[in-house]
Design an enzyme around this catalytic site. Structure first.
Site, short mmCIF file in Angstrom:
data_model
loop_
_atom_site.label_atom_id
_atom_site.label_comp_id
_atom_site.label_asym_id
_atom_site.label_seq_id
_atom_site.Cartn_x
_atom_site.Cartn_y
_atom_site.Cartn_z
CE1 TYR A 1 -23.56 -62.03 -19.09
CE2 TYR A 1 -24.38 -59.78 -19.20
CZ TYR A 1 -23.56 -60.78 -19.67
OH TYR A 1 -22.71 -60.53 -20.72
CG HIS B 1 -26.38 -65.55 -20.59
ND1 HIS B 1 -26.28 -64.20 -20.65
CD2 HIS B 1 -25.23 -66.04 -21.13
CE1 HIS B 1 -25.14 -63.86 -21.21
NE2 HIS B 1 -24.48 -64.97 -21.50
CD GLU C 1 -21.53 -65.49 -20.23
OE1 GLU C 1 -21.00 -64.35 -20.28
OE2 GLU C 1 -21.52 -66.29 -21.18
NE ARG D 1 -19.83 -61.75 -19.30
CZ ARG D 1 -19.35 -60.57 -19.71
NH1 ARG D 1 -18.42 -59.96 -19.00
NH2 ARG D 1 -19.78 -60.02 -20.83
CG HIS E 1 -15.32 -61.05 -23.87
ND1 HIS E 1 -15.62 -62.09 -24.71
CD2 HIS E 1 -16.48 -60.74 -23.23
CE1 HIS E 1 -16.90 -62.40 -24.59
NE2 HIS E 1 -17.45 -61.61 -23.69
CG PHE F 1 -15.35 -65.79 -22.57
CD1 PHE F 1 -15.34 -64.65 -21.77
CD2 PHE F 1 -16.56 -66.19 -23.09
CE1 PHE F 1 -16.49 -63.94 -21.52
CE2 PHE F 1 -17.73 -65.50 -22.84
CZ PHE F 1 -17.69 -64.36 -22.05
#
Length: 137
Positions: A71, A73, A91, A110, A125, A133
């Site tokens: 992250y 990414h 994110e 996120r 999620h 998502f």
């Protein structure tokens, strides 16, 4: 006449009782925090979202990543969200604990931002099928 005197006495007793009733309990302060986004049952304030976005953008800008999922990414938006800003999107985890992500388990939520450090949205999620998502409220 007797009934008038009884009525007057009863009225006076009721009025006296009303004036000696306890005051209502004061409401606690500070007022409950306002949720800028709610992911599942987790409330995120605007300052928590801003802190996560800032941490993610700082990593993006420095060219470094954090955690086993690297992250921040690129977020490809396979779900087809209609974000208010244009991509390329990245994110970064936002943690329900209130801490800023520094590695380890990213949790379910996120922040999504673009290369101009504009917030695209907050996604989760939680409630999504598979590894997809859904948008936070």
């Amino acid at each position: 006449m007797l009934s008038t005197k009884l009525y007057t006495l009863a009225s006076l007793l009721l009025i006296q009782g009303a004036f000696s009733a306890p005051a209502p309990a004061p409401q606690p302060f500070p007022l409950p925090r306002a949720c800028a986004y709610t992911c599942g049952s987790v409330c995120y304030t605007s300052s928590a979202v801003s802190a996560a976005q800032s941490a993610g953008y700082d990593q993006y800008e420095s060219g470094s990543t954090v955690g086993s999922n690297d992250y921040p990414h690129v977020y490809n938006n396979y779900e087809g969200f209609d974000f208010p800003v244009s991509g390329t999107y990245y994110e970064w985890p936002i943690l329900s604990s209130g801490s800023v992500y520094t590695g380890g388990s990213p949790g379910a939520d996120r922040v999504v931002f673009n290369v101009d450090n504009q917030l695209a949205g907050v996604i989760t999620h939680t409630g999504a099928s598979g590894n997809n998502f859904v948008g936070c409220e």
